[in-house]
Scaffold this motif. Structure first.
Motif, mmCIF file in Angstrom:
data_model
loop_
_atom_site.group_PDB
_atom_site.id
_atom_site.type_symbol
_atom_site.label_atom_id
_atom_site.label_comp_id
_atom_site.label_asym_id
_atom_site.label_seq_id
_atom_site.Cartn_x
_atom_site.Cartn_y
_atom_site.Cartn_z
ATOM 1 N N LEU A 125 -92.402 -17.518 167.819
ATOM 2 C CA LEU A 125 -92.818 -18.150 166.623
ATOM 3 C C LEU A 125 -93.790 -17.165 165.901
ATOM 4 O O LEU A 125 -93.515 -17.012 164.619
ATOM 5 C CB LEU A 125 -93.987 -19.399 167.020
ATOM 6 N N GLU A 129 -92.617 -16.240 161.989
ATOM 7 C CA GLU A 129 -93.520 -16.022 160.785
ATOM 8 C C GLU A 129 -93.683 -14.617 160.049
ATOM 9 O O GLU A 129 -93.743 -14.490 159.090
ATOM 10 C CB GLU A 129 -94.925 -16.274 161.770
ATOM 11 N N LYS A 130 -93.683 -13.542 160.926
ATOM 12 C CA LYS A 130 -93.559 -12.200 160.382
ATOM 13 C C LYS A 130 -92.410 -11.966 159.724
ATOM 14 O O LYS A 130 -92.232 -11.134 158.512
ATOM 15 C CB LYS A 130 -93.921 -11.240 161.553
ATOM 16 N N ARG A 132 -90.571 -13.620 157.760
ATOM 17 C CA ARG A 132 -90.602 -14.028 156.502
ATOM 18 C C ARG A 132 -90.969 -13.126 155.567
ATOM 19 O O ARG A 132 -90.713 -13.033 154.105
ATOM 20 C CB ARG A 132 -91.426 -15.700 156.336
#
Length: 300
Positions: A125, A129-130, A132
């Motif tokens: 996860l 998240e990173k 993006r």
């Protein structure tokens, strides 16, 4: 592995016949034998089985998440039986693994494994998240791979020690050993993305998926502002363009991204071997030495 459900039996039979390298259970057995002077027990066997069950469960789920049709050179479960069944089969494998520990009261082993499963989910996860923003630092990258990959190999090694020598210092020491190998293992995986050999996954796939790997992070952090802009744009908006992906790979190589990643990988390997060197010589220790070398030298 057997169940009253015929469909499940067909699928588990398919999985069992296409098993991979089984590297993780090997770590469980070799560490247990090195720590105990050659002894293994039922707990060691159960620990190795649980690790393989849970590792397989995560692979089945990963193929759904990544929409991947191939695994270990064969069709993935989701390619043959669709996503819904693949997710359920992954859940089944996970519960089989956990129940194997619970049924025999191996709660110390269960804790080691459960922590690994939690961390693997967090690592995946965090990576999503990173990805993006593509704003990943080297520290964040190490945290992602520590959780995503290294934590399971760390669990194998601490589990091996814990199965024969519970509550000993070796449980933590072997955890650290496994973590270091896992870090080297993932960096080696990252390097395959820039290789020319056929390794079961196509070159440039990490770039297509906007995964930030160490060679790319190093190139981003060392190139000029204009080049950085071009690189981020290429990875973000042109990652399906084969020509652009090739240009990115060439640029990362020019910037020394691969050389840097190889250097870091060897550092993790050396730190792992330093832990091993504190143990007396044995055939098990020699085999672990070979396993560490294999992680770095493997071709797929």
């Amino acid at each position: 592995m057997s169940s009253k459900v015929a469909l499940l039996n067909r699928i588990t039979h398919y999985i069992v016949n296409r098993k991979g390298k089984q590297m993780r259970p090997m770590f469980v057995f070799l560490v247990a034998k090195m720590v105990s002077g050659g002894e293994v027990n039922e707990r060691t066997y159960r620990g190795a089985s649980v690790i393989e069950l849970i590792h397989t469960a995560t692979l089945v789920h990963d193929d759904v998440v990544d929409d991947s049709n191939r695994r270990r050179g064969f069709f993935s479960i989701n390619a043959l039986w669709k996503n819904k069944i693949a997710v359920l089969v992954g859940d089944y494998l996970l519960s089989k693994g956990l129940l194997l520990s619970i049924d025999h009261g191996d709660f110390d082993l269960l804790k080691i494994i459960s922590v690994a499963v939690r961390e693997m989910s967090e690592g995946e996860l965090l990576q999503i998240e990173k990805a993006r923003n593509l704003d990943i630092t080297e520290e964040v990258y190490y945290e992602i791979i520590r959780q995503k990959t290294a934590t399971l190999i760390a669990a194998c090694c601490s589990l091996g020690a814990c199965s024969v020598s519970p509550d000993s210092e070796e449980v933590q020491e072997m955890r650290r050993f496994g973590e270091l190998i896992g870090m080297a293992f993932q960096i080696k995986d990252d390097l395959f993305d820039y290789g020319d050999e056929a390794i079961g996954k196509p070159t440039g796939i990490d770039i297509k998926e906007q995964k930030m790997t160490l060679p790319l992070i190093y190139a981003l952090n060392t190139c000029s502002k204009e080049k950085k802009k071009w690189l981020i744009n290429a990875v973000k908006n042109h990652n399906k363009d084969k020509k652009r992906v090739k240009e990115v790979i060439s640029f990362v190589k020019e910037m020394g991204g691969l050389d840097y990643a190889i250097k870091v990988m060897h550092q993790f390997k050396d730190d792992a071997l330093a832990i091993l060197s504190t143990y007396p010589d044995s055939e098990y220790k020699s085999s672990l030495d070979l396993m560490v070398d294999y992680v770095i030298d493997r071709k797929k």
